[in-house]
Design an enzyme around this catalytic site. Structure first.
Site, PDB file in Angstrom:
ATOM      1  N   ASP A  39      38.014  45.230  36.805  1.00 30.04           N
ATOM      2  CA  ASP A  39      37.003  46.280  36.647  1.00 30.04           C
ATOM      3  C   ASP A  39      35.641  45.666  36.344  1.00 30.04           C
ATOM      4  O   ASP A  39      35.550  44.607  35.727  1.00 30.04           O
ATOM      5  CB  ASP A  39      37.437  47.215  35.496  1.00 30.04           C
ATOM      6  CG  ASP A  39      36.632  48.505  35.490  1.00 30.04           C
ATOM      7  OD1 ASP A  39      35.997  48.825  36.519  1.00 30.04           O
ATOM      8  OD2 ASP A  39      36.638  49.187  34.452  1.00 30.04           O
ATOM      9  N   ASN A  53      32.879  45.480  38.784  1.00 32.36           N
ATOM     10  CA  ASN A  53      32.077  44.982  39.925  1.00 32.36           C
ATOM     11  C   ASN A  53      30.759  45.752  40.047  1.00 32.36           C
ATOM     12  O   ASN A  53      29.701  45.176  40.285  1.00 32.36           O
ATOM     13  CB  ASN A  53      32.834  45.159  41.242  1.00 32.36           C
ATOM     14  CG  ASN A  53      34.081  44.317  41.328  1.00 32.36           C
ATOM     15  OD1 ASN A  53      34.282  43.426  40.512  1.00 32.36           O
ATOM     16  ND2 ASN A  53      34.923  44.597  42.315  1.00 32.36           N
ATOM     17  N   SER A  73      42.615  51.972  43.942  1.00 37.48           N
ATOM     18  CA  SER A  73      43.467  53.033  43.392  1.00 37.48           C
ATOM     19  C   SER A  73      43.438  54.270  44.285  1.00 37.48           C
ATOM     20  O   SER A  73      42.544  54.423  45.131  1.00 37.48           O
ATOM     21  CB  SER A  73      42.989  53.411  41.984  1.00 37.48           C
ATOM     22  OG  SER A  73      41.765  54.118  42.073  1.00 37.48           O
ATOM     23  N   ASN A 130      40.182  55.834  44.013  1.00 35.33           N
ATOM     24  CA  ASN A 130      39.041  55.162  44.654  1.00 35.33           C
ATOM     25  C   ASN A 130      38.686  55.764  46.020  1.00 35.33           C
ATOM     26  O   ASN A 130      37.562  55.579  46.513  1.00 35.33           O
ATOM     27  CB  ASN A 130      39.302  53.651  44.818  1.00 35.33           C
ATOM     28  CG  ASN A 130      39.247  52.881  43.516  1.00 35.33           C
ATOM     29  OD1 ASN A 130      39.849  51.820  43.384  1.00 35.33           O
ATOM     30  ND2 ASN A 130      38.535  53.395  42.528  1.00 35.33           N
TER      31      ASN A 130
HETATM   32  C1  FPP Z   1      36.407  48.005  39.986  1.00 40.00           C
HETATM   33  O1  FPP Z   1      35.043  47.829  39.841  1.00 40.00           O
HETATM   34  C2  FPP Z   1      36.925  47.343  41.143  1.00 40.00           C
HETATM   35  C3  FPP Z   1      37.395  47.978  42.243  1.00 40.00           C
HETATM   36  C4  FPP Z   1      37.407  49.433  42.382  1.00 40.00           C
HETATM   37  C5  FPP Z   1      37.944  47.286  43.391  1.00 40.00           C
HETATM   38  C6  FPP Z   1      38.420  45.887  43.166  1.00 40.00           C
HETATM   39  C7  FPP Z   1      37.975  45.081  44.313  1.00 40.00           C
HETATM   40  C8  FPP Z   1      37.691  43.774  44.289  1.00 40.00           C
HETATM   41  C9  FPP Z   1      37.889  42.943  43.095  1.00 40.00           C
HETATM   42  C10 FPP Z   1      37.120  43.062  45.454  1.00 40.00           C
HETATM   43  C11 FPP Z   1      37.948  43.032  46.671  1.00 40.00           C
HETATM   44  C12 FPP Z   1      39.398  42.857  46.450  1.00 40.00           C
HETATM   45  C13 FPP Z   1      40.166  42.027  47.170  1.00 40.00           C
HETATM   46  C14 FPP Z   1      41.631  41.959  46.921  1.00 40.00           C
HETATM   47  C15 FPP Z   1      39.626  41.142  48.187  1.00 40.00           C
HETATM   48  P1  FPP Z   1      34.130  49.122  39.752  1.00 40.00           P
HETATM   49  O2  FPP Z   1      33.504  49.298  41.084  1.00 40.00           O
HETATM   50  O3  FPP Z   1      34.925  50.280  39.271  1.00 40.00           O
HETATM   51  O4  FPP Z   1      33.099  48.659  38.674  1.00 40.00           O
HETATM   52  P2  FPP Z   1      32.312  49.606  37.671  1.00 40.00           P
HETATM   53  O5  FPP Z   1      33.338  50.232  36.771  1.00 40.00           O
HETATM   54  O6  FPP Z   1      31.412  48.656  36.957  1.00 40.00           O
HETATM   55  O7  FPP Z   1      31.559  50.609  38.499  1.00 40.00           O
END
Ligand code: FPP
Length: 267
Positions: free
Chosen positions: A35, A37, A80, A83
């Site tokens: 979490d 990104n 998820s 998502n």
């Molecule tokens: C949460 O961050 C992350 C995700 C919803 C997706 C995870 C994806 C990756 C780590 C990259 C690609 C994956 C692979 C397997 C190549 P968020 O967007 O919810 O962050 P935030 O809570 O700060 O908005």
């Protein structure tokens, strides 16, 4: 002539010694809620998609580190069921990133004897992503040094709903006697069938919640929440968390003296 840098770790399948870990107390299965990104990108005045791209680099680092440490199973919450509700442009970018990641990692998975598996509503993924996923799973199916388990379009509640429906159907058809439904029977009907429960669950970015991840399977998992945002999560921090896990006293609801006598009886 420059030779290609060898990345295979197979000659030293459990090299946890070099990382100063206790090989006897390694978590067999580590699950991670990746979490942060979006926040990582927003703090840098970047697009959220840049955060996911950076996050994919962390995925690579953590897969390598897991293999190096001798961890047997790594489950990553990559997408998820919730998502799908994100803006279409972000969903498309995540799907594209996943497909490119799988393609680019195929050789490394083979070199390091890592098998890929996926859990979740795989039929909801776009055709091209599903095809690359199946291609990579087929390519790596004989690998046995580590299992990389990607949770894609995954939701713990929908997994449980599916399990109940499957068992109910078999019950009506006379294949399963309702009296014989046990924990083992339930486990056999989850996406994680045949995969032991996680020993350690890590969540990055400081949120104190489970977010519909592996609801059944994490019953006795040790939980570690770090404030670090996923794109900043490093090999060093991952190793520190495993060391923290190695200091924990896992009692599984029992008291210490019971655990000791159980161990004596096991040997
Ligand atoms: C949460 O961050 C992350 C995700 C919803 C997706 C995870 C994806 C990756 C780590 C990259 C690609 C994956 C692979 C397997 C190549 P968020 O967007 O919810 O962050 P935030 O809570 O700060 O908005």
């Amino acid at each position: 002539m420059q030779t290609k840098k060898k990345r295979s770790l197979n000659s030293n399948p459990s090299s946890s010694d070099g990382l100063d870990l206790d090989p006897a107390r390694l978590p067999h299965h580590v699950a991670i809620i990746m979490d942060g990104n979006g926040r990582w990108a927003t703090r840098r005045l970047l697009n959220r998609i840049n955060g996911h791209q950076q996050g994919a680099d962390t995925v690579r680092t953590i897969i390598r580190t897991s293999r190096e440490a001798g961890i047997s199973i790594l489950t990553l919450y990559a997408f998820s069921t919730e998502n799908w509700e994100r803006p279409q442009i972000e969903v498309n970018a995540l799907m594209d990133l996943l497909k490119k990641f799988l393609k680019s990692e195929q050789q490394e998975l083979m070199d390091n004897h890592i098998r890929l598996n996926a859990i979740g509503q795989i039929n909801r993924l776009p055709d091209d992503v599903r095809q690359t996923l199946h291609e990579t799973m087929t390519l790596t199916r004989e690998n046995n040094a580590m299992l990389l388990n990607l949770a894609l379009s995954y939701g713990g509640r929908s997994e449980i709903v599916k399990m109940v429906r499957d068992i109910a159907r078999k019950s009506v058809q006379g294949e399963i006697d309702p009296e014989s439904i046990t924990s083992e029977c339930i486990q056999e009907h989850l996406y994680t069938r045949g995969i032991p429960d996680p020993d350690l669950l890590i969540r990055t970015s400081g949120e104190m919640r489970i977010s519909n991840f592996l609801l059944w399977q994490i019953a006795y998992a040790e939980i570690y929440i770090t404030e670090t945002l996923w794109p900043d999560f490093s090999k060093d921090e991952f190793i520190q968390i495993i060391k923290d896990y190695q200091q924990r006293d896992r009692r599984f609801g029992k008291i210490n003296s019971q655990r000791r006598s159980l161990k004596v009886r096991e040997h």
